[in-house]
Design a protein around this motif. Sequence first.
Motif, short mmCIF file in Angstrom:
data_model
loop_
_atom_site.label_atom_id
_atom_site.label_comp_id
_atom_site.label_asym_id
_atom_site.label_seq_id
_atom_site.Cartn_x
_atom_site.Cartn_y
_atom_site.Cartn_z
N GLN A 77 0.83 -1.21 0.00
CA GLN A 77 0.00 0.00 0.00
C GLN A 77 0.86 1.26 0.00
N TRP A 105 3.69 1.70 -1.53
CA TRP A 105 4.08 1.96 -2.92
C TRP A 105 3.00 2.80 -3.61
N LYS A 106 1.77 2.38 -3.44
CA LYS A 106 0.65 3.05 -4.12
C LYS A 106 0.43 4.46 -3.57
N ASP A 107 0.52 4.61 -2.25
CA ASP A 107 0.23 5.91 -1.64
C ASP A 107 1.33 6.93 -1.92
N TYR A 160 3.94 6.73 -4.40
CA TYR A 160 4.38 6.91 -5.79
C TYR A 160 3.24 6.94 -6.80
N GLY A 161 2.11 6.38 -6.42
CA GLY A 161 0.98 6.32 -7.35
C GLY A 161 0.20 7.63 -7.38
N ARG A 202 -3.38 9.34 -6.59
CA ARG A 202 -4.59 9.16 -5.81
C ARG A 202 -5.53 10.32 -6.04
N ASP A 232 -0.22 4.33 3.90
CA ASP A 232 -0.54 3.03 4.51
C ASP A 232 -1.24 3.21 5.85
N ASP A 262 2.57 -7.29 -5.07
CA ASP A 262 2.63 -5.85 -5.29
C ASP A 262 3.71 -5.17 -4.46
N GLN A 282 8.17 -3.70 -6.84
CA GLN A 282 7.87 -2.71 -7.88
C GLN A 282 9.19 -2.22 -8.50
N LEU A 299 6.13 3.22 -9.61
CA LEU A 299 4.71 3.41 -9.95
C LEU A 299 4.45 4.86 -10.30
N GLY A 300 3.30 5.11 -10.92
CA GLY A 300 2.82 6.47 -11.12
C GLY A 300 3.52 7.24 -12.22
#
Length: 438
Positions: free
Chosen positions: A25, A27-29, A31-32, A34, A321, A366, A369, A373-374
């Motif tokens: 999570q 990684w997503k928060d 570098y991704g 939102r 996260d 996931d 990576q 990401l992003g």
Amino acid sequence: MLELHRRYGSAVRIAPNEISFSSAQSWKDIYGTRQGHEPFVKGHFYSGGSFAGIGTTSIISERRPEVHRQMRNYLAGAFSDRSILEQEGIVAASVDAFIHLVGVRGSRKEGFDVSKTLQSLAFDITGDLSFGEPFGALESEKSHPWISVSLNAMTQGEIVDVLNRFPILQKAILIIMNRKLKELTQDTKKNEELSLKAVESRVNRKTERKDFLTRILEDRDPNVVSDQQIAAHASDFVIAGSDTTSTTLASLIFYLLKNPSVMTRLVDEIRSTFQRYEEITYNSTASLQYLRAALLEAMRIYPPVPIGLPRVVPEDGDTVDGVSLPGGVTVSTNPLAACLSQDNFQDPWSFKPERWIGQNEHDDLDCSQPFSLGTRACMGRNLAWLSLRTIAVKLLWVYDLELVNTTMDWHRESQMHTLWRKPDLFVRARNRGADVPC
């Protein structure tokens, strides 16, 4: 870092104003993208490398999202699927030269350092694509001078980052390391000069070949994008692209040779798919499921970029996260901690390509990576897969490999900097009777 996360969990404060994470999570928060959230911009770490010190940013060092977006737009054509297919012939020429060299050097009793040779190969490929001609690194078993220069230029950025963390000690350290810092500064300047000279030569040369600069020169506005900025981009392509590709392939070879059953399965897949060397291409290797899994596993167990890529929490604060953070805090996901954590992967130190095939209820895939990401994810992803697949397949289609030092430990003997300093990896190679075009 792995031990800190093992002891304290997936969020660890590692400096007064810095937190490291190790979850999928995060990684997503971090570098991704939102919806409804401001982007986390790059940290000051990126201000210490080549060209940045003379006021010219690049696709990697540029921290402002709007400027980076403009850069990405005019560079996108150079990395499109169409461009990759146009560039495949350039890549293949260097790969084929490498395959011939493996037969010569690998036949010796002492073998040859495949890790260093792969670095030279990747350096030649990215140099050829970035500057219009290969460096000739494969021609010698010694490291090409520009490889050392470019890695030392990165070391300057590492030291600047360390000094920024200890401002009270800065003056003393600058005095103690004065000579070393001068050498690194000279290498940084030399890397900038070599890159700019190579770009200017390519810009002034009339050619029909399709390389990175073909698209970049077609798409840029010379009044906005200078030769110096293109040189900064090209320098990034060479350093980041060559080292990460060679690192993944060296790691793959080591773990294949330490796991004979995995090697057997991959070799069977490759040799049963192709009858002739000429059949091995970017498109024809795309269907090799076990190859893809083995490469993904190599990038998990030995992340090509081992450090956490620092980002800054937006001014109004945000969450990562589930952890609430004030604005200005530096955050990152540590690849090594994420990829080797027992919380994320079952038996994380074992090389198991099967993790990446079919249903997997035991691993949080996931958490790995390797291309990030992003909007700041690796632009050269397609080129990386072209090189990784065709080099690995051609090498294993032609040769049976043998590890010379069977007691070596790849992780233990590696040194972590911004990128890895890898140990020697000596192997012997025997042609299995395959025909290789001259």
